[in-house]
Design an enzyme around this catalytic site. Sequence first.
Site, PDB file in Angstrom:
ATOM      1  N   CYS A 136       0.819  -1.214   0.000  1.00 19.54           N
ATOM      2  CA  CYS A 136       0.000   0.000   0.000  1.00 19.54           C
ATOM      3  C   CYS A 136       0.853   1.265   0.000  1.00 19.54           C
ATOM      4  O   CYS A 136       1.038   1.903   1.041  1.00 19.54           O
ATOM      5  CB  CYS A 136      -0.981   0.036   1.158  1.00 19.54           C
ATOM      6  N   CYS A 143      -5.911   1.883  -4.175  1.00 24.71           N
ATOM      7  CA  CYS A 143      -5.389   2.481  -2.947  1.00 24.71           C
ATOM      8  C   CYS A 143      -6.359   3.567  -2.499  1.00 24.71           C
ATOM      9  O   CYS A 143      -6.423   4.633  -3.110  1.00 24.71           O
ATOM     10  CB  CYS A 143      -4.012   3.072  -3.246  1.00 24.71           C
TER      11      CYS A 143
HETATM   12  C1  LIG Z   1      -0.579   0.140   7.039  1.00 27.48           C
HETATM   13  C2  LIG Z   1      -1.121  -0.639   5.862  1.00 27.48           C
HETATM   14  C3  LIG Z   1      -2.143  -0.087   5.106  1.00 27.48           C
HETATM   15  C4  LIG Z   1      -2.649  -0.794   4.017  1.00 27.48           C
HETATM   16  N1  LIG Z   1      -3.700  -0.252   3.329  1.00 27.48           N
HETATM   17  C5  LIG Z   1      -4.267  -0.954   2.320  1.00 27.48           C
HETATM   18  C6  LIG Z   1      -5.448  -0.459   1.671  1.00 27.48           C
HETATM   19  O1  LIG Z   1      -5.974   0.600   2.013  1.00 27.48           O
HETATM   20  N2  LIG Z   1      -5.991  -1.211   0.679  1.00 27.48           N
HETATM   21  C7  LIG Z   1      -5.445  -2.403   0.300  1.00 27.48           C
HETATM   22  O2  LIG Z   1      -6.004  -3.046  -0.586  1.00 27.48           O
HETATM   23  N3  LIG Z   1      -4.315  -2.888   0.884  1.00 27.48           N
HETATM   24  C8  LIG Z   1      -3.722  -2.199   1.884  1.00 27.48           C
HETATM   25  N4  LIG Z   1      -2.613  -2.699   2.523  1.00 27.48           N
HETATM   26  C9  LIG Z   1      -1.863  -3.823   1.920  1.00 27.48           C
HETATM   27  C10 LIG Z   1      -2.473  -5.192   2.179  1.00 27.48           C
HETATM   28  O3  LIG Z   1      -2.630  -5.426   3.552  1.00 27.48           O
HETATM   29  C11 LIG Z   1      -1.552  -6.236   1.562  1.00 27.48           C
HETATM   30  O4  LIG Z   1      -1.268  -5.883   0.233  1.00 27.48           O
HETATM   31  C12 LIG Z   1      -2.223  -7.612   1.567  1.00 27.48           C
HETATM   32  O5  LIG Z   1      -2.406  -8.034   2.897  1.00 27.48           O
HETATM   33  C13 LIG Z   1      -1.369  -8.608   0.773  1.00 27.48           C
HETATM   34  O6  LIG Z   1      -1.865  -9.905   0.899  1.00 27.48           O
HETATM   35  P1  LIG Z   1      -0.852 -11.161   0.950  1.00 27.48           P
HETATM   36  O7  LIG Z   1      -1.718 -12.329   1.205  1.00 27.48           O
HETATM   37  O8  LIG Z   1       0.044 -11.124  -0.208  1.00 27.48           O
HETATM   38  O9  LIG Z   1       0.064 -10.870   2.228  1.00 27.48           O
HETATM   39  P2  LIG Z   1      -0.399 -10.901   3.744  1.00 27.48           P
HETATM   40  O10 LIG Z   1      -1.828 -10.529   3.878  1.00 27.48           O
HETATM   41  O11 LIG Z   1       0.606 -10.088   4.479  1.00 27.48           O
HETATM   42  O12 LIG Z   1      -0.286 -12.427   4.154  1.00 27.48           O
HETATM   43  C14 LIG Z   1       0.917 -13.152   4.084  1.00 27.48           C
HETATM   44  C15 LIG Z   1       0.798 -14.319   5.040  1.00 27.48           C
HETATM   45  O13 LIG Z   1       1.899 -15.195   4.834  1.00 27.48           O
HETATM   46  C16 LIG Z   1       2.345 -15.668   6.084  1.00 27.48           C
HETATM   47  N5  LIG Z   1       3.744 -16.055   5.993  1.00 27.48           N
HETATM   48  C17 LIG Z   1       4.837 -15.268   6.045  1.00 27.48           C
HETATM   49  N6  LIG Z   1       5.953 -16.000   5.997  1.00 27.48           N
HETATM   50  C18 LIG Z   1       5.561 -17.299   5.890  1.00 27.48           C
HETATM   51  C19 LIG Z   1       6.262 -18.518   5.816  1.00 27.48           C
HETATM   52  N7  LIG Z   1       7.594 -18.581   5.854  1.00 27.48           N
HETATM   53  N8  LIG Z   1       5.540 -19.672   5.724  1.00 27.48           N
HETATM   54  C20 LIG Z   1       4.184 -19.633   5.689  1.00 27.48           C
HETATM   55  N9  LIG Z   1       3.483 -18.484   5.783  1.00 27.48           N
HETATM   56  C21 LIG Z   1       4.162 -17.334   5.882  1.00 27.48           C
HETATM   57  C22 LIG Z   1       2.121 -14.476   7.030  1.00 27.48           C
HETATM   58  O14 LIG Z   1       2.010 -14.904   8.372  1.00 27.48           O
HETATM   59  C23 LIG Z   1       0.833 -13.881   6.495  1.00 27.48           C
HETATM   60  O15 LIG Z   1      -0.311 -14.352   7.164  1.00 27.48           O
HETATM   61  C24 LIG Z   1      -2.100  -2.045   3.659  1.00 27.48           C
HETATM   62  C25 LIG Z   1      -1.081  -2.604   4.431  1.00 27.48           C
HETATM   63  C26 LIG Z   1      -0.591  -1.912   5.523  1.00 27.48           C
HETATM   64  C27 LIG Z   1       0.483  -2.537   6.376  1.00 27.48           C
END
Ligand SMILES: Cc1cc2nc3c(=O)[nH]c(=O)nc-3n(C[C@H](O)[C@H](O)[C@H](O)COP(=O)(O)OP(=O)(O)OC[C@H]3O[C@@H](n4cnc5c(N)ncnc54)[C@H](O)[C@@H]3O)c2cc1C
Length: 440
Positions: free
Chosen positions: A184, A362
């Site tokens: 983000c 965003c």
């Molecule tokens: C402050 C902030 C504001 C944001 N605002 C927005 C917004 O307004 N709108 C929006 O759409 N997005 C927003 N985001 C971004 C959004 O949260 C992420 O883009 C989204 O969560 C990505 O999804 P993901 O599944 O790729 O990663 P994540 O949701 O981070 O999930 C990854 C998972 O993998 C697990 N993992 C890590 N390492 C390992 C391992 N070795 N083995 C197994 N599992 C593992 C973690 O525990 C986690 O649960 C924001 C993020 C933040 C921090």
Amino acid sequence: MSVSIQTSHLEREKSILLTHDNSVSHYQIAIVGGGAAGITTAAQLLKQNSCLDLAIIEPSQKHYYQPGWTLVGGGIAPINQFVREEKDVIPKRAKWIQDYVTTLDPEQNCLTLAQGQTIAYDYLILCPGIQIDWHLIKGLPESLGKGGVTSNYSKDYASYTWETIKNFQEGTAIFTYPTTPIKCGGAPQKVMYMADEYFKRGLGKNHQVMFCSAGTKMFGVAAYNATLEGVVKRRGIITKFQHNLKEIKADSKEAIFDVTTDKGIEAVSIHYDMIHVAPPMSSPDFIKQSPLANDQGWVDVNPYTLQHNRYPNVFGLGDASSLPTSKTAAAARKQAPVVVQNLLSKMNRQPLMAQYDGYTCCPLITGYRSAIMAEFDYDGNPTPSLPLDPTKERYSMFLAKVYALPWIYWHRMLKGEGFEADIFQPINQLLQTFGNDLKI
Ligand SMILES: Cc1cc2nc3c(=O)[nH]c(=O)nc-3n(C[C@H](O)[C@H](O)[C@H](O)COP(=O)(O)OP(=O)(O)OC[C@H]3O[C@@H](n4cnc5c(N)ncnc54)[C@H](O)[C@@H]3O)c2cc1C
């Protein structure tokens, strides 16, 4: 009696953790990461075919709605509003393996877990999110959470951001942006605009807000950048571009930046009274060290089909992927159905027809009553979900960020449900009836 029961329970847990488990389990589909992308993909896959033998490998006991941390930092909502038990979001028919993946061996179609177990798979979906490299800023890990040093990029400090804003008396508030890709990209500004508004209400002019960014502009997409430049100007926020935060000197309240100038890179010190840090981020180390990474460490996938570029039984999505778009949960929401359709096609030996267009979104909060819903694709074209000028600040979009999007996340996205038909169609009809002049 109760003491001995508790002790034996603890000992049993400890011995489970200490046991090095060398067993091998096999699943048809292994999903690495039970975050936004992993849960959404698993739920959609199982909706399509409830007989799939699918495991989600996720170490965390809790599941966080990270976009909510911006609202926590701005004092709009408490942190506990954005967390659920992981067991409650894992789809019923999926097997949850609560552990970390440590190594990936795509040649052998297997991976290993921190406790030693090997998981063999037919198909692999990688979505372990992004890694936050706090340690790359000298002095940051030890100064976070006190003395006005904070970051919404951690659940542990988002509440402290609000505490810091609330208690800010006078002086300089700095908001940083690093050189690396981050999740983000708008989040470092959202909190800044809320802070500025809060300071102005309570402190009048006795403060200055500074955006110190390693980049060269407010936002990568021209249409939204223009609006944000206007917001910054209106608010009197000082912008300092090509300023890359390298060190926090907490004792003297100095932020040290590497500043790119015509003569090269110079170290510049700026005094802060509060500083919100957007830290450097990178692909998780176990991905970087695996044969599945591209040369920058991200899961190396085709930008349209989301299939791995070298291992056809592997797919990747979410923040850890090489997809050249802004890393958001909204992007993962649009990537998940592409992975699902293409993986099922692959399993049925059909061509991969689903294509991702780079959609991301965003919701850029620009104050306590306004936001720009910045939706766009790979080409940087605005792709608004509603027939409204997306570059305008709107109260309705602020309300969408605060109320609608969290609801959609928990009740539709993580359940593998679409929501466009339910929510956007009636709104679209309303807008078509009343026209684009509707004051929302
Ligand atoms: C402050 C902030 C504001 C944001 N605002 C927005 C917004 O307004 N709108 C929006 O759409 N997005 C927003 N985001 C971004 C959004 O949260 C992420 O883009 C989204 O969560 C990505 O999804 P993901 O599944 O790729 O990663 P994540 O949701 O981070 O999930 C990854 C998972 O993998 C697990 N993992 C890590 N390492 C390992 C391992 N070795 N083995 C197994 N599992 C593992 C973690 O525990 C986690 O649960 C924001 C993020 C933040 C921090």
